[in-house]
Design an enzyme around this catalytic site. Sequence first.
Site, PDB file in Angstrom:
ATOM      1  N   ARG A 134      49.185  33.503  43.380  1.00 44.24           N
ATOM      2  CA  ARG A 134      47.847  33.608  42.853  1.00 44.24           C
ATOM      3  C   ARG A 134      48.564  34.869  41.732  1.00 44.24           C
ATOM      4  NH1 ARG A 134      46.165  39.276  45.512  1.00 44.24           N
ATOM      5  NH2 ARG A 134      44.147  39.596  44.713  1.00 44.24           N
ATOM      6  N   ARG A 137      34.171  52.304  41.430  1.00 46.01           N
ATOM      7  CA  ARG A 137      35.458  52.856  42.224  1.00 46.01           C
ATOM      8  C   ARG A 137      35.383  54.414  41.360  1.00 46.01           C
ATOM      9  NH1 ARG A 137      40.537  50.187  42.583  1.00 46.01           N
ATOM     10  NH2 ARG A 137      40.609  47.838  42.058  1.00 46.01           N
ATOM     11  N   LYS A 190      35.420  34.588  47.091  1.00 48.28           N
ATOM     12  CA  LYS A 190      35.756  35.874  48.712  1.00 48.28           C
ATOM     13  C   LYS A 190      34.941  36.451  49.063  1.00 48.28           C
ATOM     14  CE  LYS A 190      38.845  38.459  45.986  1.00 48.28           C
ATOM     15  NZ  LYS A 190      39.580  39.146  45.518  1.00 48.28           N
ATOM     16  N   THR A 233      45.095  39.487  53.305  1.00 46.86           N
ATOM     17  CA  THR A 233      44.617  40.452  53.452  1.00 46.86           C
ATOM     18  C   THR A 233      45.928  41.619  54.365  1.00 46.86           C
ATOM     19  OG1 THR A 233      42.157  41.157  52.369  1.00 46.86           O
ATOM     20  CG2 THR A 233      42.687  42.920  53.082  1.00 46.86           C
TER      21      THR A 233
END
Length: 554
Positions: free
Chosen positions: A110, A151, A295, A353
């Site tokens: 990945r 963010r 995702k 994760t």
Amino acid sequence: MAAASGLEQLPPTRRNPLHTSSYGTGELIRAALDAGARQFVLGLGGSATNDGGAATALAFGHALPAWPHAITARGKHMIRRTKIVATLGPASSDAAVLERMIAAGVDVVRMNFSHGTAAEHTARAAMVRDIAARLGRTVGILADLQGPKIRIGKFADGKISLAPGEAFILDAGCALGDQQRVGLDYKELPDDVVVGDCLLLDDGRLEFLVERIDGRCIHCRVVLGGVLSNNKGINRKGGGLTAPALTDKDKADIITAAALQADFLAVSFPRSGADMALAGELLRQAGGKALLIAKIERAEAIPALDDILSACDAIMVARGDLAVEVGDAVVPGLQKKLIREARRHNKLVITATQMMESMISSPIPTRAEVSDVANAVLDGTDAVMLSAESAAGQFPVEAVAAMVRVCLEAEKEYVLSQDIRLEQSSADKVEEAIAHSTVLTPNRVDVRAIAALTESGMTPQLMSRMGTNVPIYAISPNIDTLRKVTLYRGVYPVPSSLLSGDPDTVLQATQDILRQLGVVADNDLIVVTMGVPFGKVGSTNTMKIIAVAPASKH
């Protein structure tokens, strides 16, 4: 024809391969083979019943693959079924380390496009291809788009500490933060929230309650305090933020992914099938052929799951942001549902994760992490993924080896759950009927291997979704197909140029390949699926059950 002559030696009621009202399928097949037939054929839309025992083998055209951790003694086909995805980063960008990781069992690498430049990703992709070729492995490349990660900005001193009860401002106009406020990279956040919303920062480590919105400023009260540092992520509890799934950076990165010939493209934070369709359109415009991975990390993606699955090839259970939005206690049950639904829609699924998070700094995983990986395997995931463990950890090779070890042990306990409806269901297409019949055959006779001669990889993918404990070897001359197969559970890529010429020659060469791989011996039963005539994509129309003949002379 030997197949026909073998059947002719049976009682009349047992000559029809599809007539099983008086005799079980397994008894019928074994009786036919014992009576002299080396092949038992199920043909749909094509004819391929010639005996291949006298055929000479076709040149393979490629070195045969080397799979790690395969116990190839006859009857012990313990090749790992669950695939391993490893994220590249500073800890795994050295060629020697990456080579050890691939040798240890990495199936797909990945590339996290949240970090690095296009030139760096291109160089890493070339290194992966080179090392894989040197090791005789086929390794897929997954390009993972950053997506609209919301963010905070930066602090003048890098970080601050907040206590419960303090007031704090999220200010879209702030350049450098201090103890009272910090900026936002997503300037529209004040339009997305309302008074009473709960905002979770740094993956839920801090919690703010929205008390007032004044222009471009969100006035908050700290509920759960702690250290807050530069560029930490923000989620709204329950989801609902409207940032688009594809940013300008993502669109540029799609062009990079196409240029480096990525095999998989992961789209972050999709909310609908339309998000995936847009990514697919941009990818095709750039000349890319990658499979699309959605995702699942937004709360809004859960009710839209059917729509998303209809527009992608695979999903990733991205448990980090997902847990922040829906609550950590919800994720284990949701993981099982997502895996189940992906398989029901004939899609691939990666579980990701913090699977072995402690191995960032420890050479061994915790017992809880071992159980986490094992449970994903038992749930039926196609792949499990390493993130920071392999990208930035101190023990990237050990993390891969630990994951391999856990997968192999969990697979010993895996109970194949072929839905009872599979035996009673009808197929919409010929290749579905062939895949359906192939995976049911090992329930009747002792089949050692399934060889799927494939151009596109669709038939082995269908077999993998339907479920079988028999290893499926996807034999193909198409390198793009072979690299995509690296993510299919229980399917193994075998490069070969044998999908042309005389069917007898092809069948004998197929047997020779499986023998050289060490997975079959003389007189073992194998199932071969193929499309006749050869060379046409999506034309699988024939299934043969063959007793492996003695090796041909090259």
